[in-house]
Every structure is written in C-alpha cells, then in structure tokens.
Design an enzyme around this catalytic site. Sequence first.
Site, short mmCIF file in Angstrom:
data_model
loop_
_atom_site.label_atom_id
_atom_site.label_comp_id
_atom_site.label_asym_id
_atom_site.label_seq_id
_atom_site.Cartn_x
_atom_site.Cartn_y
_atom_site.Cartn_z
N HIS A 163 0.81 -1.21 0.00
CA HIS A 163 0.00 0.00 0.00
C HIS A 163 0.85 1.27 0.00
CE1 HIS A 163 0.50 -0.24 4.46
NE2 HIS A 163 0.49 1.07 4.36
N SER B 28 4.52 2.41 7.99
CA SER B 28 4.33 1.44 6.91
C SER B 28 5.67 1.08 6.27
CB SER B 28 3.42 2.02 5.83
OG SER B 28 2.16 2.32 6.35
N ASP C 64 0.30 -7.72 1.44
CA ASP C 64 0.63 -6.31 1.59
C ASP C 64 2.14 -6.10 1.62
OD1 ASP C 64 0.15 -3.61 1.73
OD2 ASP C 64 -0.06 -3.56 3.91
#
Length: 483
Positions: A123, A226, A154
């Site tokens: 993402h 992230s 992911d």
Amino acid sequence: MKKIVKNLLPAVYLVVIAFSAASCNKTQAAPAAAPGQPVDLTYAAEKSLPSVVYIKSVINSKTQTVEYSDPFEDFFSDPFGGFFGRGQGNNGTRKRQVQTPKRAAAGSGVIISADGYIVTNNHVVDGADELTVTLNENSKEYSARIIGADKTTDLALIKIDAKDLPAIVIANSDNVKIGEWVLAVGNPLGLNNTVTAGIVSAKARQMGEGVASMIQTDAAINQGNSGGALVNTRGELIGINAMIYSQTGSNIGYGFAIPTAIMNKVVEDIKKYGAVQRAMIGIKGSDVSMYVDAEKEKGNEIDLGTMEGIYIAEVVEDGAAAAAGLQKGDVITAIDGQKVKKFGELQGIMAQKRPGDKVTVKYLRNKKEKSVTMTLKNEQGNTKVVKNADVDILGIDVRPITDSQKKQLEISYGLEVLKVNGGKMKEAGVPKGFIIQVVNDQPMRSFDDLQNAVKDAKDQMLVIKGLYPTGKRGGFVVYLQNE
C-alpha cells in the site's frame, strides 16, 4: 493507508491503519540478555536504524473520463425528448473529463541486500508514478523502481541503484516467543528515524481476509511506520509492521507485523517468478473451539476428541484435501510435524508453501488420529507455477469448472471466477462466481487460455461471454488500459 475492521471489539468500529517493513541477510549479533536481567535496547536500535529507509511515493495528476447523469438534459436539449434520435438511449448519461490532483504519501522500507533491494508495504507503493528512497545514514536520495508487489500479503519489493548498503539481518520469525522484547523502527507521523519499544503480545493472529498469521506487538506504531521493521533485541528483523487497531487512527497499544517467514517466501517468489505462488489445501473451516461453541449455542453437544485444531466444514472439489481423502468433519491437528491449534497457524504454514509441495497432514476422524501426505495445489486447482502473468492486471482468481458444474449447467468448459481482488475485471463489473466461457471468440478451458487471450488482445480490449451461477448468460467488455 486505512482499513476498517469490525470484528475485534463488539459495537465498536475500529480503524486499522496499515503499516509494514522487511529484509533478508545473516550476520553475527549481540547475545540476548540472560533471563530475568534488564534488557538493553540500544544495541538493537544501533544495528537496525541504518537499514530502515524513508519512502516517498507520488501519484501524478491524471485526466480521467467519468460519467454523470442529468435526468432533464435530454428533454431540455431536445424538446421532442429524443424522438428524432438526438440524445436517444443515453438516459441523460454523459461523459466528461476531470483532472485528478497530484498526491504524495510517505512510508518506510527496509534494506534487505547490499545491492539495493528494499522491502516495504504494497500500500506504500501501490499506484505510485514516482518513488524516492532516502537513506537514514547520509540522507542520500535515490529513485526506486517496483520489482514486484502482492496485495494479499501487503508486501512489495523495490530496488534502488546503489552498492554497499547496510542490509538488515533477518531472523526466523518462527522462533519468536510471546513476551519477547521488540523494537518498531520507522518514520511515523513525519518523525524520521524513530524507534519504539514493546513486547510480542501474541502470534498467528488472523486479520480479516488479507495478511494472516501475524505477530501482535504493543510497540507503538503510527502512520508512516508502513514498511518499517520489527526487530528483536539483537537488531534482527522478525516482522513487517503492517497495521494497528485504533478508534482514533493513532496507536492504542496493539500493532501487527507480517512475519519474516512469510516475507522471505514472498521476496523469493517475486525475484524468481515475478508473482507470488500460493499453495492451497482446499478446505473451508474454522477453529475447533469456535465450531464447538457455535454448536453449543444451537443446543448441540459436540465431542471431536480435541478442542484444538481446524474443523473441516467443507472440502473443495478438485482440491488437494479432496484428492488426499479428507472429509467434512475431520479435524486437522498438525502439518509437517507442526501443531496447528488455530486457523492463523494453518495460514502461516501455507503462506510458506508453493503449488506442488508435498505436506504430511495429521488429522482426527471420529476421534481417531490419521495421517496422509498430500500435494498442494494453486487456486486454479493444479500444481503449476505461474510466472509473471499479464493476466494479473485483471485482478481475479479463476479455475476450470468442476464436473458437477458442467453437469448442472450443461456446459463442457469454462473458468469460474473465484475471487475479484480489484483491477480491470472489478472495473468492468465481473462478479465472483461468473463462469467465463469465451474471451475474444476464444474458448476458455484453462488458465493458460485466459493468459494468452490477455497477451493477444487487440485494441487492449477483452469481450467476455459466459454464465452466472444461475445459468443466466451474460457478458462484459474489459478495457486493459485506462482511457
């Protein structure tokens, strides 16, 4: 950056903020502290910080064609209401071009090799037109390119053109223990080069339909983490900070990381095949404890001989489990000698396997222990390895229809849409369960037929014909490129 999850706390909708990180290498590290002794985390921070990078992704402004509706437009532009053909048939629907704004986002990544390979979250890089990587040690910037990405886990693998980079050491996440001290390293909330400390709170957490078998930690994780690293006290990577549960969008004490055991396999698949290879047992079920509790609520007394394992509620036709003779009501207790107490553990083991791998499965049938060796299959129901398929742009998983479907629908071939993940098929409205029979006048008997149809598509367009599960015929037009 956010996903909504509804199944952790009753009556509370929790925001799940996706984060993550990764790496792979091995060197000597400092020994762990003796049991009962204070833990010094300075070594872990010193070892891991140089390997964590800042990633900036940019999605450029684009011109898109959108439809809009005005129910009065045809009437007032043509006083005869389209009687003479003007505006007839469009029901007030028209198209116009709009300019999307330029967008930028930030995240983290982990250097996994000295020659420039970096792991981050899917993402973080999804849809990016430009990627810039900034090193921690000298703040030097590099342009990065995407080698491969996988939405399900992911994870994404990107690369910069550089040498002698400080690659992180990768530990085996299977050896991680609950209560072990860990550090989360990343760039949260614009605060670059940040470390936070906590412990491993749980393992093999199943998180929705995406990443499974995750490491749970109470180390503080926030937006911008992230792609950041979860490391042990020796500064070795054990997981990829992937998401948090939060009512506010900020950390409230529970974060989740993708284990390195899964990350390593994803990286290897991307490098070797260009796409992640998924192995399937071919069952549907739940934790034994959940099944027993559900039956008790119905007033049924259930005794499966154990309260741990995976209860098989359905065996998928033509799957690996069906071929090995497993049945509804069986309870899987171990795979290749590893105990399986809950579904998250099963998913973690499967995430490390590939189609064609053989596994030994222990299970209970009528409370009697049995064992069988099965050959795992892919989602298409065979053992082939899929290499960097152009069909990935469609965003669907398919398999040849079963014999029972052929008999029920009175057809001899077709590809069933098992899952619609996004991509061009979702844009065209193709639903799960639709059976594709013909693409651009070519019969679809196998996954290779669909792949070839995508590669050979004229004008970057697919004309699809097939059937809904009810037997009703239908069709779709799929455009492989944006207008």
